[in-house]
Design an enzyme around this catalytic site. Structure first.
Site, PDB file in Angstrom:
ATOM      1  N   ASP A 171      -4.494   2.222  -4.534  1.00 28.99           N
ATOM      2  CA  ASP A 171      -3.038   2.277  -4.405  1.00 28.99           C
ATOM      3  C   ASP A 171      -2.515   1.017  -3.734  1.00 28.99           C
ATOM      4  O   ASP A 171      -1.500   1.039  -3.067  1.00 28.99           O
ATOM      5  CB  ASP A 171      -2.607   3.528  -3.627  1.00 28.99           C
ATOM      6  N   ASP A 220       0.871  -1.175   0.000  1.00 32.00           N
ATOM      7  CA  ASP A 220       0.000   0.000   0.000  1.00 32.00           C
ATOM      8  C   ASP A 220       0.906   1.223   0.000  1.00 32.00           C
ATOM      9  O   ASP A 220       1.843   1.312   0.786  1.00 32.00           O
ATOM     10  CB  ASP A 220      -0.876  -0.047   1.259  1.00 32.00           C
ATOM     11  N   LEU A 221       0.640   2.154  -0.922  1.00 28.39           N
ATOM     12  CA  LEU A 221       1.476   3.350  -0.992  1.00 28.39           C
ATOM     13  C   LEU A 221       1.218   4.207   0.239  1.00 28.39           C
ATOM     14  O   LEU A 221       0.100   4.246   0.750  1.00 28.39           O
ATOM     15  CB  LEU A 221       1.172   4.142  -2.258  1.00 28.39           C
TER      16      LEU A 221
END
Ligand code: C2E
Ligand code: MG
Ligand code: MG
Length: 612
Positions: free
Chosen positions: A270, A227-228
């Protein structure tokens, strides 16, 4: 299409023989058409059958179909029949012909039919095993581009006629149509299985392939969930177009550092998943490579030239897992990486598994406790003191869960669980009733004593929150101005319409608003003026060791000054020793709360304190 060119366009002018020939030709074309359409699954099979049919129906000695290899820029043999290829449908070493090379290569370049009566007179002719005397080469054209070639050679000089040529041209058109349809179908299939933005596998295809791996005998693979970090902020500041480009660039980097046989996909906005063969350690190494690759600065010219990091969690596939269960474990580990400071990898190991089991147990039991109005979830009251006189002027209601087996559970833990399971509204209502019940015990002995309650961010966003709160206050006969809601900065960070409406609703009913844990979030001092607060609470990390820490003193001094200027109340939290209390007095902080002053008390203990 006739062997002799004596036809006219006038139907009535055709001789019987001519008509018979035409019907015969149409029969041949119909058979070729059926072959091309018949092999729905595989165009390769259809091509083989066409070459075979060319020999049986047209009396040829051989027939070869070459297709254009776009990547290598040459022709490759796709199907061949004849003495050169006695082994049915098996080309061990497919012949490759460079563009422009030989007669076949020149047709691929010119796109023009070549009907060679005598190959001895054509310098381009390339002899392999034995010379053939005549040759017919027809291009397969699609959208103006040559996508392949049909070639036939014959040992008799001048064998091929315009009749052969026309049949070949018709067959070439059929092959071309079929090849185009295949590439459209291929594109359509990719649309269903791949993410349009990043070209990685999409969510449903990831789930399908991971499940396929889990259902296999040997489940030796690790799942990485990525996950960004703070991607929402990038999207908001750079705009969605740049955000998309960033995602595309990052997807490419992920792919560059993952093994070729990994399942790599975009799971959501994301979020990415990567399944790699091997154990947890292998998964951890690949995850670390990805985290490092993402953190690397992007090409300076790209609009996505920003520093982006990501957090990764890794879990090992286990027998009997569903794809979602496995992803969930990796997701939990990813959250651990986030809370550990982001831009890192966390493995789903035994401690995390134990934490998960505890959370699942508490989820179930919390729900049950709320349904039965269980008294084990109760409220303690911690007095808030007036600093100059050291007298209690208000109190904060603090939730406690005295679990029969697990002992005391901190509110941070079970409030968080209630938030994640959507039970926060029910918990908030339960705690409010408990607080007001307790207030009945001590209230008569101190009439103007304020009660502070904590309101979680998610509670605020519930559409019935204000109406419910006001209703319960009325039921207990409590004036709204006797109650203050403590709201943390993070609750206001979202700055969404629901939160704003709730805050306005509270104030319009006369409730007070206090900003809790000031200094821990990202809220600027401007937050203080944007919402109608009556007070702020300085987070305990600035109060602890206040006497010894000059920096903390500077912060407390400026918050106290600001609160003064804005005519707000100011409470220092977490006073644990006398020295800090003295420092607060010197800094002019008007109110304080903490163990050194008084621990959280039961309602009865507070009553005695206030009476005493
Ligand atoms: P908070 O609102 O900042 O509450 C103050 C916390 O500081 C309380 O922790 C309190 O017990 C603790 N504390 C008091 N004096 C001292 C001290 O001298 N030293 C230290 N180190 N700590 C002290 P608690 O009760 O564990 O609550 C933690 C957080 O959980 C609260 O932080 C609040 O955000 C949340 N919470 C507590 N009760 C409720 C509730 O009823 N509803 C909601 N939504 N959240 C609650
Ligand atoms: Mg509080
Ligand atoms: Mg606080």
């Amino acid at each position: 299409m006739a062997e002799t060119d004596n036809t006219t366009d006038d139907h009535a002018g055709l001789s019987l023989g001519e008509l018979q020939r035409r019907v015969h030709d149409l029969g041949i074309l119909k058979d070729f058409a059926e072959t091309m359409l018949g092999h729905r699954g595989d165009i390769g099979d259809a091509l083989w059958e066409v070459t075979q049919q060319a020999i049986s129906r047209l009396g040829l000695e051989d027939c070869v179909i070459y297709v254009m290899d776009e990547e290598r820029g040459d022709l490759v043999q796709a199907a061949a029949f004849g003495p050169k290829n006695p082994k049915h449908r098996e080309i061990l070493n497919p012949i490759r012909i460079a563009l422009g090379h030989g007669i076949v290569g020149s047709v691929a370049v010119s796109g023009q039919v070549e009907l060679i009566e005598d190959t001895r007179l054509d310098a381009r002719y390339i002899q392999d095993d034995q010379r053939r005397l005549s040759e017919l080469v027809v291009p397969i054209v699609n959208g103006g581009r040559v996508v392949g070639v049909i070639d036939s050679e014959h040992s008799v000089k001048g064998f091929f006629t315009t009749w052969h040529r026309d049949i070949f041209l018709s067959v070439a058109a059929m092959v071309s149509g079929r090849m185009a349809a295949v590439s459209v179908a291929e594109k359509r299939r990719r649309l269903i299985t791949h993410d349009a933005l990043t070209a990685l596998l999409n969510r449903s295809e990831c789930l399908r392939r991971i499940q396929e791996r889990l259902d296999a005998e040997d489940v030796g693979f690790a799942l990485i969930f990525l996950d960004l970090d703070h991607f929402g902020v990038f999207n908001d500041t750079l705009g969605h177009v740049a955000g998309d480009e960033l995602l595309r660039a990052l997807a490419q980097r992920i792919q560059e550092v993952t093994p070729d046989d990994a399942i790599t996909g975009r799971f959501g906005g994301d979020e990415f998943v990567v399944a790699v063969n091997g154990d947890l350690a292998v998964g951890g190494r690949v995850a670390a490579d990805i985290v490092l690759a993402i953190d690397k600065q992007i090409d300076a010219d790209a609009p996505s030239n920003v520093r982006v990091t990501c957090s990764a969690g890794v879990a090992m596939a286990e027998n009997g897992d569903s794809a979602m269960e496995l992803i969930h474990r990796a997701d939990l580990a990813m959250y651990q990486a986030k809370s550990g400071g982001r831009n890192r990898v966390s493995l789903h190991d035994a401690t995390l598994a134990a934490a998960r089991r505890r959370e699942q147990r508490l989820m179930v039991e919390l729900e049950r406790a709320l349904e039965s109005d269980d008294p084990s979830i109760e409220i303690l009251f911690q007095p808030i003191y007036d600093v100059p006189h050291r007298t209690p002027v208000a109190c904060e209601a603090l939730a406690r869960w005295n679990h029969p087996q697990l002992g005391a559970i901190a509110p941070a833990e079970f409030v968080g669980i209630a938030e994640r399971t959507g039970k926060i509204h029910a918990l908030g209502r339960h705690l409010l009733r408990r607080s007001l019940l307790g207030r009945k015990t001590w209230q008569s002995s101190a009439n103007a004593f304020m009660l502070n309650i904590n309101v979680s961010p998610l509670q605020l966003r519930h559409e019935d929150f204000v109406a419910d709160l006001v209703g319960v206050l009325a039921e207990f006969g409590v004036q709204p101005d006797q109650v203050a809601c403590e709201i943390t900065e993070t609750a206001l960070l979202a700055d969404d319409d629901r939160t704003k409406a709730a805050v306005q609703g509270l104030v319009s009913h006369g409730l007070r608003l206090v900003l809790d844990d000031f200094g821990t979030g990202y809220a600027s001092l401007a937050t203080l003026t944007r919402y109608p607060f009556v007070g702020v609470k300085i987070d305990q990390r600035f109060v602890r060791d206040l006497a010894a820490n000059a920096q903390a003193r500077a912060i407390v001094r400026s918050v106290v000054g600001l609160a003064n200027d804005l005519a707000l109340g100011c409470t220092a939290e977490g006073v644990e020793q006398e020295l800090d209390f003295t420092a607060l007095r010197e800094l002019g902080c008007p109110m304080a709360q903490g163990q050194w002053l008084c621990e959280p008390l039961s309602a009865e203990q507070l009553r005695r304190l206030l009476c005493g």
